[in-house]
Design a protein around this motif. Structure first.
Motif, short mmCIF file in Angstrom:
data_model
loop_
_atom_site.label_atom_id
_atom_site.label_comp_id
_atom_site.label_asym_id
_atom_site.label_seq_id
_atom_site.Cartn_x
_atom_site.Cartn_y
_atom_site.Cartn_z
N GLY A 601 143.00 -68.02 -36.44
CA GLY A 601 142.80 -67.24 -35.23
C GLY A 601 142.55 -68.06 -33.99
N PHE A 602 142.64 -69.39 -34.10
CA PHE A 602 142.34 -70.28 -32.98
C PHE A 602 143.48 -71.26 -32.75
N GLY A 603 143.65 -71.67 -31.48
CA GLY A 603 144.64 -72.68 -31.15
C GLY A 603 146.02 -72.32 -31.64
N ASN A 604 146.63 -73.22 -32.40
CA ASN A 604 147.99 -72.98 -32.89
C ASN A 604 148.04 -71.99 -34.04
N ARG A 605 146.88 -71.48 -34.45
CA ARG A 605 146.85 -70.46 -35.51
C ARG A 605 146.36 -69.12 -34.98
N MET A 606 146.47 -68.95 -33.66
CA MET A 606 145.95 -67.72 -33.05
C MET A 606 146.65 -66.49 -33.60
N GLU A 607 147.97 -66.49 -33.58
CA GLU A 607 148.71 -65.30 -34.00
C GLU A 607 148.64 -65.08 -35.51
N GLU A 608 148.35 -66.14 -36.26
CA GLU A 608 148.15 -65.98 -37.70
C GLU A 608 146.98 -65.05 -37.98
N GLY A 609 146.02 -65.03 -37.07
CA GLY A 609 144.85 -64.19 -37.26
C GLY A 609 145.03 -62.76 -36.79
N THR A 610 146.08 -62.48 -35.98
CA THR A 610 146.20 -61.17 -35.34
C THR A 610 146.29 -60.04 -36.36
N ARG A 611 147.12 -60.19 -37.38
CA ARG A 611 147.33 -59.12 -38.37
C ARG A 611 146.70 -59.47 -39.72
N PHE A 612 145.67 -60.31 -39.68
CA PHE A 612 145.08 -60.77 -40.93
C PHE A 612 144.63 -59.60 -41.81
N TYR A 613 143.94 -58.62 -41.22
CA TYR A 613 143.39 -57.53 -42.05
C TYR A 613 144.44 -56.52 -42.47
N HIS A 614 145.60 -56.53 -41.83
CA HIS A 614 146.71 -55.72 -42.34
C HIS A 614 147.26 -56.35 -43.62
N ARG A 615 147.16 -57.69 -43.69
CA ARG A 615 147.69 -58.40 -44.85
C ARG A 615 146.68 -58.50 -45.98
N TYR A 616 145.41 -58.67 -45.60
CA TYR A 616 144.35 -58.88 -46.59
C TYR A 616 143.16 -57.98 -46.25
N PRO A 617 143.29 -56.69 -46.41
CA PRO A 617 142.24 -55.77 -45.92
C PRO A 617 140.90 -55.92 -46.62
#
Length: 792
Positions: A601-617
């Motif tokens: 969810g930070f720096g170059n992994r910002m967008e990786e965190g955007t839908r995290f809970y849709h993938r791993y609720p």
């Protein structure tokens, strides 16, 4: 004639007041009142001393603090002002709610249009008092003179000089670009250095109005002299006032559509554009482009853990921009009665777009979204939800034509010249309520036992634990509780990592290299761990190491460095009072390697965190962060140059929290350093963010949300986490004036954990430092870390 400094004069006046006007009062009452006054003054002077210790010197070349004062110290000496008594001010650890009205000392919800108007008046008064300074009424003697006119193709270019104010001394130069046709035309206002923006606007059918209220040409600077002693408006408010006068003039022109006046600006001009829109309701729409701290980023989210321009840095670097009183809130940002979300609220229901790059060094996109969401409640209350927009662009701080075209699209939509709505794509679109719906989880906290005591050294029956064997049995339950809290980890395949130095990659070529990472030096080399020899689940990282030792074939210990809440940059090194470059260099000089990477969810992994809970609720972001530390430990354990029995974690703020959890759960980690990394979760305190920081604000541990109001039933807390690390070496640095982490609960957790260490005869292996500063990763703190490392 005896002269008194103003501060002393105030005290003398108070003394005379109590001596002579209270003649009928009891003498004891007079003495008590005078003592209270002196005590209050002493307390506020101590607060001022602490504030001054945080302030860098004023950059006088960037302008004076006021017309009368070159520096903040000059202003203090002249006015005798002291910080407010913060103990008497309500603490608001979250953004102040723009839909809550203070009436006669009580806070009530805004329910009616009249309530909202009262709230608007309060907000304007507070912003002027604490942040912008006051400004004059609109002039009643405005005159205009056309000083030049020519055509450029079909566009009429006209220069106008406005004069107004006392003795008509104030002036404002305007360049207007008028497209062909009769009008009435919508208006695009901007500042002198954005003339090229105006060229795009006129192409879109707007009258472009370029104002001399920018660094490149600023007629408003003289307003400080003209209204000296009457109004104390700061430079940004002076420039905003120039915009008000420009609107006065525009209202006199028959070819202008008065209901369609927009203003836009970038960086400092974004700040003044938002300020102008907040205070002049004739401005129909605002685009604030990368205004940063003091525009889209609330002051509460510019504190050192967020690694952006905080109050101390920005007000000293630009002494003229804000009112000197803003500096009083350094380290007390939670006491500010207003914040940037309230600027946005004042714009409602008129149009506002905040635009920024998520990866620019002075940005905090998460903080901007918090302000956006807060202001959104006002727009919804006023039934104008589509009038508020947020936009991200690629790159760093600069803009291009594509951005200005998008800004014009927003104005076109607001002015009903287009039906193209802004996308409003959020990077941090998380709420606890949405997570509950997504996950379907519904945990009853009353099924968990109340933890009446905070002593880890007791068994289920509440009896004391006397042996390490008993403790190890209890520790299994603590680790299980941590794992439950962090969610259901999916099946994970381990990654051996690059194994050898020869398997290093070329860097972050998939993202670009514009993020300011620490760089190699003659003594400190960098190994870039990248696909396809990554660590963990296809992750990047940089390993900094002492070149001479590794060249000589020595194995070196390693520290996994975990960064704070630096949303835009991850493990960055910046000039915002946070230099990882020197920190990493000093660690490698001590013979250690340092491994750093962006957390989820930070720096170059910002967008990786955007839908995290849709993938791993049913997992958690904290759980993933801990898993990444484990993956880093896997890779480092297999790396030929690393002494695998000497792997440590060190982190600041969020990084300190992650490091504690990860170290407790992974016995391979030798020890940990946590700076401002925790506050006990069971210690409910209305003056702090508490567990909301974990389950709501940052979305790190959603399951904690079920325990709001039942904090004593949280199944594990940091005293257990610290205890589970025993007997491994642990350094806790907890700044004493961190308002989100009161010192007493931290001391209590530390003392409880130390008893477990004592069980192992290792009491000396856990250390607590509580420097008398607010939350920051300062040079003295870094030096304390070096000394602790040497002792290892």
């Amino acid at each position: 004639m005896t002269r008194f400094p103003l501060a002393g004069l105030h005290t003398l006046i108070l003394f005379l007041f109590f001596t002579f006007t209270q003649g009928k009062a009891d003498n004891t009452d007079r003495q008590s009142a005078y003592a209270t006054t002196l005590e209050d003054s002493t307390k506020r002077k101590i607060a001022l001393k602490k504030i001054l210790s945080r302030l860098p010197p004023d950059r006088k070349a960037n302008g004076p603090v006021s017309f009368f004062d070159a520096t903040f110290t000059d202003w203090l000496n002249r006015t005798g002002e002291l910080p407010p008594d913060f103990d008497l001010m309500p603490s608001m650890p979250f953004l102040p709610d723009p839909l809550v009205l203070e009436t006669k000392g009580k806070f009530v919800p805004v329910k009616t249009a009249a309530d909202w108007q009262n709230k608007r008046s309060q907000l304007r008064e507070q912003i002027q008092y604490y942040i912008s300074g006051t400004y004059p009424k609109q002039p009643d003697n405005l005159t205009s003179q056309i000083t030049g006119e020519k055509t450029d193709g079909q566009v009429l270019l006209r220069n106008i000089l406005l004069k107004f104010g006392p003795r008509s001394e104030a002036k404002l130069n305007i360049e207007m670009m008028i497209p062909p046709g009769k009008g009435p035309f919508p208006v695009f206002m901007t500042q002198w250095n954005h003339r090229e923006w105006a060229q795009i606007a006129v192409k879109r059918g707007y009258v472009a109005c370029v104002l001399a209220n920018a660094d490149t040409k600023d007629d408003t600077e003289d307003y400080a002299r003209i209204w000296a002693g009457t109004h104390d408006f700061s430079r940004l408010m002076r420039r905003a006032y120039g915009s008000f006068v420009a609107v006065d003039y525009l209202y006199t022109l028959p070819f202008i559509d008065h209901k369609k006046i927009g203003i836009a600006g970038h960086s400092r001009n974004g700040k003044l554009s938002m300020l102008a829109g907040a205070f002049d309701e004739r401005i129909s729409a605002v685009v604030s482009s990368s205004g940063g701290s003091g525009a889209e980023i609330p002051w509460r989210y510019t504190t050192p853990p967020y690694v952006v321009e905080d109050i101390a840095l920005l007000t000293s670097a630009q002494p003229a921009w804000f009112h000197p009183r803003l500096r009083f809130f350094i380290g007390n940002e939670n006491k500010l009665p207003v914040d940037q979300n309230t600027y946005m609220a004042l714009m409602a229901p008129r149009g506002l777009m905040i635009s920024t790059s998520a990866t620019e060094s002075a940005s905090n996109p998460w903080g901007a979204e918090q302000a956006y969401k807060s202001a959104q409640s006002v727009y919804q209350f006023l039934k104008a939800p589509d009038q508020l927009a947020i936009r991200y662009r690629n790159g760093f701080h600069g803009t291009s034509a594509r951005d200005i075209e998008d800004y014009m699209d927003f104005f076109d939509y607001l002015f009903k010249r287009s039906k193209q709505k802004p996308e409003n794509k959020l990077l941090f679109d998380y709420t606890f309520r949405a997570w509950r719906k997504l996950s379907g989880e519904n945990i009853n906290p009353l099924t968990f036992p109340e933890q009446k005591q905070n002593e880890p050294l007791s068994n289920k029956a509440g009896e004391p634990i006397h042996s390490t064997l008993e403790w190890e049995t209890k520790k299994v339950g603590i680790l299980n509780a941590i794992s439950w809290l962090t969610g259901e980890e999916p099946a994970i395949v381990s990654n051996p990592g690059p194994v050898a130095l020869t398997n290093q990659g070329t860097g972050e070529d998939n993202f670009g290299s514009f993020l300011p990472r620490p760089m190699a030096t003659a003594e400190m080399a960098v190994m870039r761990i990248t696909p396809y020899k990554s660590f963990g689940d296809y992750l990047y990282g940089n390993l900094y190491y002492p070149q001479n030792k590794v060249k000589a074939g020595e194995k070196v210990p390693v520290i996994i460095y975990l960064h704070p809440f630096d949303y835009s940059k991850g493990f960055s090194t910046t000039d915002h009072q946070y230099s990882l470059q020197s920190f990493f260099e000093n660690l490698t000089k001590l013979g250690y390697a340092v491994f750093a990477y962006d957390m989820l969810g930070f720096g170059n992994r910002m967008e990786e965190g955007t839908r995290f809970y849709h993938r791993y609720p049913h997992w958690s972001k904290m759980g993933k962060m801990i898993a990444d530390v484990k993956a880093a430990t896997d890779a480092l354990s297999n790396l030929e140059m690393i002494e695998k029995n000497k792997i440590y974690t060190a982190g600041y703020a969020l990084g300190g929290t992650v490091g504690l959890f990860a170290t407790a759960l992974d016995s391979r980690i030798k020890g940990t350093i946590s700076v401002a990394g925790f506050s006990p979760m069971r210690s409910k305190d209305a003056n702090t963010e508490g567990i909301q920081a974990y389950y709501q604000l940052h979305g790190l541990l959603p399951r904690l949300g079920f325990f709001e109001g039942n904090e004593q039933r949280i199944p594990t807390d940091f005293q257990e986490v610290l205890s589970a690390i025993a007997p491994r070496p642990t350094l806790i640095i907890a700044p004493k004036y961190d308002y989100n982490s009161p010192p007493i609960p931290i001391e209590s957790a530390f003392n409880a954990a130390r008893k477990v260490y004592n069980l192992y005869n290792s009491k000396q292996m856990i250390n607590l430092l509580q420097p008398e500063i607010d939350n920051q990763f300062s040079v003295p703190i870094q030096e304390a870390i070096y000394e602790w490392i040497k002792a290892q």
